[in-house]
Design a protein around this motif. Structure first.
Motif, PDB file in Angstrom:
ATOM      1  N   UNK A   1     -41.720 -34.608  -1.712  1.00  0.00           N
ATOM      2  CA  UNK A   1     -41.266 -35.523  -0.660  1.00  0.00           C
ATOM      3  C   UNK A   1     -42.341 -36.555  -0.408  1.00  0.00           C
ATOM      4  N   UNK A   2     -41.961 -37.831  -0.337  1.00  0.00           N
ATOM      5  CA  UNK A   2     -42.920 -38.906  -0.146  1.00  0.00           C
ATOM      6  C   UNK A   2     -43.355 -38.996   1.305  1.00  0.00           C
ATOM      7  N   UNK A   3     -44.486 -39.717   1.531  1.00  0.00           N
ATOM      8  CA  UNK A   3     -44.951 -39.921   2.902  1.00  0.00           C
ATOM      9  C   UNK A   3     -43.888 -40.622   3.731  1.00  0.00           C
ATOM     10  N   UNK A   4     -43.194 -41.605   3.120  1.00  0.00           N
ATOM     11  CA  UNK A   4     -42.153 -42.329   3.844  1.00  0.00           C
ATOM     12  C   UNK A   4     -41.057 -41.375   4.296  1.00  0.00           C
ATOM     13  N   UNK A   5     -40.814 -40.330   3.488  1.00  0.00           N
ATOM     14  CA  UNK A   5     -39.748 -39.406   3.818  1.00  0.00           C
ATOM     15  C   UNK A   5     -40.109 -38.453   4.923  1.00  0.00           C
ATOM     16  N   UNK A   6     -41.440 -38.140   5.121  1.00  0.00           N
ATOM     17  CA  UNK A   6     -41.808 -37.140   6.104  1.00  0.00           C
ATOM     18  C   UNK A   6     -42.189 -37.742   7.442  1.00  0.00           C
ATOM     19  N   UNK A   7     -42.519 -39.020   7.497  1.00  0.00           N
ATOM     20  CA  UNK A   7     -42.932 -39.607   8.773  1.00  0.00           C
ATOM     21  C   UNK A   7     -41.758 -39.716   9.720  1.00  0.00           C
ATOM     22  N   UNK A   8     -41.928 -39.214  10.934  1.00  0.00           N
ATOM     23  CA  UNK A   8     -40.868 -39.242  11.944  1.00  0.00           C
ATOM     24  C   UNK A   8     -40.942 -40.513  12.778  1.00  0.00           C
ATOM     25  N   UNK A   9     -39.788 -40.924  13.313  1.00  0.00           N
ATOM     26  CA  UNK A   9     -39.781 -41.991  14.302  1.00  0.00           C
ATOM     27  C   UNK A   9     -40.153 -41.398  15.657  1.00  0.00           C
ATOM     28  N   UNK A  10     -40.417 -42.265  16.636  1.00  0.00           N
ATOM     29  CA  UNK A  10     -40.794 -41.780  17.964  1.00  0.00           C
ATOM     30  C   UNK A  10     -39.686 -40.934  18.569  1.00  0.00           C
ATOM     31  N   UNK A  11     -38.426 -41.336  18.427  1.00  0.00           N
ATOM     32  CA  UNK A  11     -37.314 -40.559  18.977  1.00  0.00           C
ATOM     33  C   UNK A  11     -37.203 -39.202  18.301  1.00  0.00           C
ATOM     34  N   UNK A  12     -37.416 -39.162  16.992  1.00  0.00           N
ATOM     35  CA  UNK A  12     -37.354 -37.884  16.286  1.00  0.00           C
ATOM     36  C   UNK A  12     -38.474 -36.957  16.733  1.00  0.00           C
ATOM     37  N   UNK A  13     -39.662 -37.513  16.966  1.00  0.00           N
ATOM     38  CA  UNK A  13     -40.776 -36.692  17.442  1.00  0.00           C
ATOM     39  C   UNK A  13     -40.466 -36.117  18.816  1.00  0.00           C
ATOM     40  N   UNK A  14     -39.996 -36.960  19.719  1.00  0.00           N
ATOM     41  CA  UNK A  14     -39.690 -36.476  21.079  1.00  0.00           C
ATOM     42  C   UNK A  14     -38.566 -35.460  21.062  1.00  0.00           C
ATOM     43  N   UNK A  15     -37.690 -35.555  20.063  1.00  0.00           N
ATOM     44  CA  UNK A  15     -36.627 -34.565  19.936  1.00  0.00           C
ATOM     45  C   UNK A  15     -37.136 -33.177  19.590  1.00  0.00           C
ATOM     46  N   UNK A  16     -38.381 -33.058  19.112  1.00  0.00           N
ATOM     47  CA  UNK A  16     -38.965 -31.757  18.789  1.00  0.00           C
ATOM     48  C   UNK A  16     -39.527 -31.048  20.018  1.00  0.00           C
ATOM     49  N   UNK A  17     -39.717 -31.789  21.114  1.00  0.00           N
ATOM     50  CA  UNK A  17     -40.377 -31.228  22.294  1.00  0.00           C
ATOM     51  C   UNK A  17     -39.570 -30.077  22.880  1.00  0.00           C
ATOM     52  N   UNK A  18     -40.227 -28.986  23.283  1.00  0.00           N
ATOM     53  CA  UNK A  18     -39.503 -27.844  23.849  1.00  0.00           C
ATOM     54  C   UNK A  18     -38.995 -28.076  25.263  1.00  0.00           C
ATOM     55  N   UNK A  19     -39.568 -29.033  25.998  1.00  0.00           N
ATOM     56  CA  UNK A  19     -39.113 -29.309  27.359  1.00  0.00           C
ATOM     57  C   UNK A  19     -39.580 -30.703  27.777  1.00  0.00           C
ATOM     58  N   UNK A  20     -39.095 -31.120  28.958  1.00  0.00           N
ATOM     59  CA  UNK A  20     -39.403 -32.459  29.446  1.00  0.00           C
ATOM     60  C   UNK A  20     -40.895 -32.632  29.746  1.00  0.00           C
ATOM     61  N   UNK A  21     -41.545 -31.569  30.256  1.00  0.00           N
ATOM     62  CA  UNK A  21     -42.969 -31.669  30.575  1.00  0.00           C
ATOM     63  C   UNK A  21     -43.793 -31.911  29.310  1.00  0.00           C
ATOM     64  N   UNK A  22     -43.443 -31.215  28.233  1.00  0.00           N
ATOM     65  CA  UNK A  22     -44.146 -31.433  26.967  1.00  0.00           C
ATOM     66  C   UNK A  22     -43.906 -32.840  26.459  1.00  0.00           C
ATOM     67  N   UNK A  23     -42.703 -33.355  26.682  1.00  0.00           N
ATOM     68  CA  UNK A  23     -42.381 -34.705  26.220  1.00  0.00           C
ATOM     69  C   UNK A  23     -43.234 -35.734  26.962  1.00  0.00           C
ATOM     70  N   UNK A  24     -43.356 -35.567  28.265  1.00  0.00           N
ATOM     71  CA  UNK A  24     -44.176 -36.509  29.040  1.00  0.00           C
ATOM     72  C   UNK A  24     -45.644 -36.429  28.617  1.00  0.00           C
ATOM     73  N   UNK A  25     -46.149 -35.206  28.466  1.00  0.00           N
ATOM     74  CA  UNK A  25     -47.541 -35.040  28.078  1.00  0.00           C
ATOM     75  C   UNK A  25     -47.793 -35.578  26.669  1.00  0.00           C
ATOM     76  N   UNK A  26     -46.822 -35.375  25.777  1.00  0.00           N
ATOM     77  CA  UNK A  26     -46.958 -35.879  24.421  1.00  0.00           C
ATOM     78  C   UNK A  26     -47.023 -37.389  24.379  1.00  0.00           C
ATOM     79  N   UNK A  27     -46.194 -38.050  25.226  1.00  0.00           N
ATOM     80  CA  UNK A  27     -46.223 -39.518  25.284  1.00  0.00           C
ATOM     81  C   UNK A  27     -47.617 -40.001  25.703  1.00  0.00           C
ATOM     82  N   UNK A  28     -48.214 -39.319  26.696  1.00  0.00           N
ATOM     83  CA  UNK A  28     -49.532 -39.744  27.179  1.00  0.00           C
ATOM     84  C   UNK A  28     -50.600 -39.583  26.093  1.00  0.00           C
TER      85      UNK A  28
END
Length: 453
Positions: A1-28
């Motif tokens: 799999x190429x690097x282009x294929x594995x890099x996530x978009x910001x929305x895809x990354x936030x979709x991995x978060x287990x909860x809203x608190x993790x999402x907020x902390x991850x953004x920071x």
């Protein structure tokens, strides 16, 4: 799999978060100032050191090379999976090549990656802490997929209730309420790890101020959103091809599963679509040997150009692998065997009637499809009967296709008119429910392609 294929978009990354608190902390933590000693490898490993409370350094590592999903490890004490540091590192990586530079893998990261891939260590943080199974095996991947499916199902059920409340109260109050109600609903869909549903909800926020006919468009889009939510809730009853389409539209990540197809791919068009979160680049290719039209997608953080760029009008000797789904044009770029080179090849064209029929047929496999790639042959750009808009008329018939609103506002329309000069031309573009959007054109006599993007 190429690097282009594995890099996530910001929305895809936030979709991995287990909860809203993790999402907020991850953004920071998704900013460069939070990190040091960051790097990435060609195989899809991303690492960095994040300063924690009291100056404690946390070593964070994400392995993106496994098609079953990312693997995480972090020296922080969090039991969440992924932790906020893994989310922040992935958001930083989503910012592009300069945000996380290519570097030599440090020893501590290499040991973990080698141990995990060998099955002797490197437990993924996506497992329940203390699980004897680890998460490198298919059982752990299945459990992660099941947990995400449960979240999406809960989100789809909530969305159905919100749509029912909207229609019960009427569309007028929704228009008066402004975009805030839709943004809140979109945030709930992100919490449910369904970025595809969130994106469609955000599109509804822009409709109330779009002029005459907006109530009809709002109702149509709500109906399509309802159809997608119902499709997810009843996906086990759908044919596999349609179920794959529903999974992709909801936002589940997919990997290209088609066999690599080597061809000389003519670069037909390239254009960017920016929004407040990221820039999406669409590149259309035509295989001169296979006769297939394929779409490459590339992403960049807001304000940054995507990584992949191909010159329009040249041909590329390369392999492409298709993504799952019937009629799916999207593909992943694989090995390239030579630099792009000039070519006199053109895609074959059709008339406006078959172009519309092609879009109608494609809707049977994907009811949410905005458009299909089409090349029209021997068409003439001309004003419509009222003179208020433009259309592409068959030179040898009496049928025509209206241009989309997006096409009428682009400078490319006037380049197309100048190229034609009242004579037939061949035009490649996207044909959909809003009309035809020209992206490239060729004169009837031999000549170079003209980009209309």
């Amino acid at each position: 799999m190429t690097e282009q294929g594995v890099r996530r978009t910001a929305d895809q990354v936030l979709g991995l978060a287990p909860d809203a608190a993790s999402r907020r902390a991850g953004r920071e933590l998704g900013a460069a100032g939070s990190w040091s000693a960051t790097g990435r490898s060609a195989e899809g490993t991303v690492w960095g050191v994040c300063e924690g409370p009291g100056g404690t350094p946390y070593r964070t590592l994400v392995d993106l090379s496994d098609a079953s999903g990312p693997a995480y490890t972090c020296s922080c004490p969090s039991a969440k999976s992924p932790c906020e540091h893994a989310l922040g590192l992935l958001l930083l990586r989503a910012g592009g090549e300069e945000a996380v530079p290519r570097a030599e893998v440090p020893e501590w990261a290499e040991q973990w990656v080698m141990g995990r891939r060998a099955g002797t260590g490197g437990r993924r943080r996506t497992d329940v802490p203390g699980s004897p199974q680890g998460s490198a095996g298919p059982g752990a991947a299945r459990r992660r997929a099941e947990r995400r499916a449960e979240r999406i199902t809960a989100g789809a059920e909530e969305l159905e209730q919100r749509l029912a409340d909207l229609l019960r109260g009427g569309l007028a109050p929704a228009e008066q309420a402004g975009p805030g109600v839709w943004e809140e609903t979109a945030a709930r869909m992100v919490d449910a790890q369904a970025p595809g549903l969130a994106a469609r909800v955000r599109e509804l926020a822009a409709l109330p101020g779009t002029g005459p006919g907006r109530p009809v468009r709002l109702l149509e889009e709500c109906a399509l959103l309802h159809l997608l939510a119902r499709g997810w809730l009843r996906r086990d009853r759908l044919p596999e091809g349609l179920a794959a389409t529903v999974r992709a539209r909801v936002g589940l990540p997919a990997s290209p599963d088609g066999p690599p197809v080597r061809d000389r791919w003519l670069v037909l068009a390239q254009y960017d679509t920016p929004d407040s979160r990221l820039t999406t680049r669409r590149i259309w290719l035509y295989g001169t040997g296979s006769g297939r039209t394929a779409l490459l997608l590339s992403y960049g953080a807001a304000g940054r150009a995507p990584e992949l760029a191909l010159p329009v009008g040249l041909a590329l000797d390369a392999e492409l692998s298709a993504y799952p789904g019937p009629g799916q044009p999207r593909a992943a770029l694989g090995d390239r065997f030579a630099p792009p080179a000039p070519t006199s090849a053109r895609p074959p064209g059709t008339t406006t009637g078959p172009a519309l029929a092609r879009y109608g047929e494609a809707l049977r496999d994907d009811p949410w499809l905005e458009s299909v790639p089409v090349t029209l042959d021997r068409v003439i750009p001309a004003p419509d009967e009222g003179g208020a808009s433009w259309q592409l008329a068959d030179a040898d018939g009496d049928a025509a296709l209206p241009l989309s609103p997006a096409a009428r506002s682009r400078p490319g329309l006037w380049r197309l008119v100048a190229l034609s000069g009242g004579a037939p031309v061949r035009v490649f573009g996207e044909c959909g429910h809003q009309g035809f959007t020209p992206l490239a054109a060729w004169p009837e006599e031999p000549g170079e392609v003209v980009s209309l993007c």
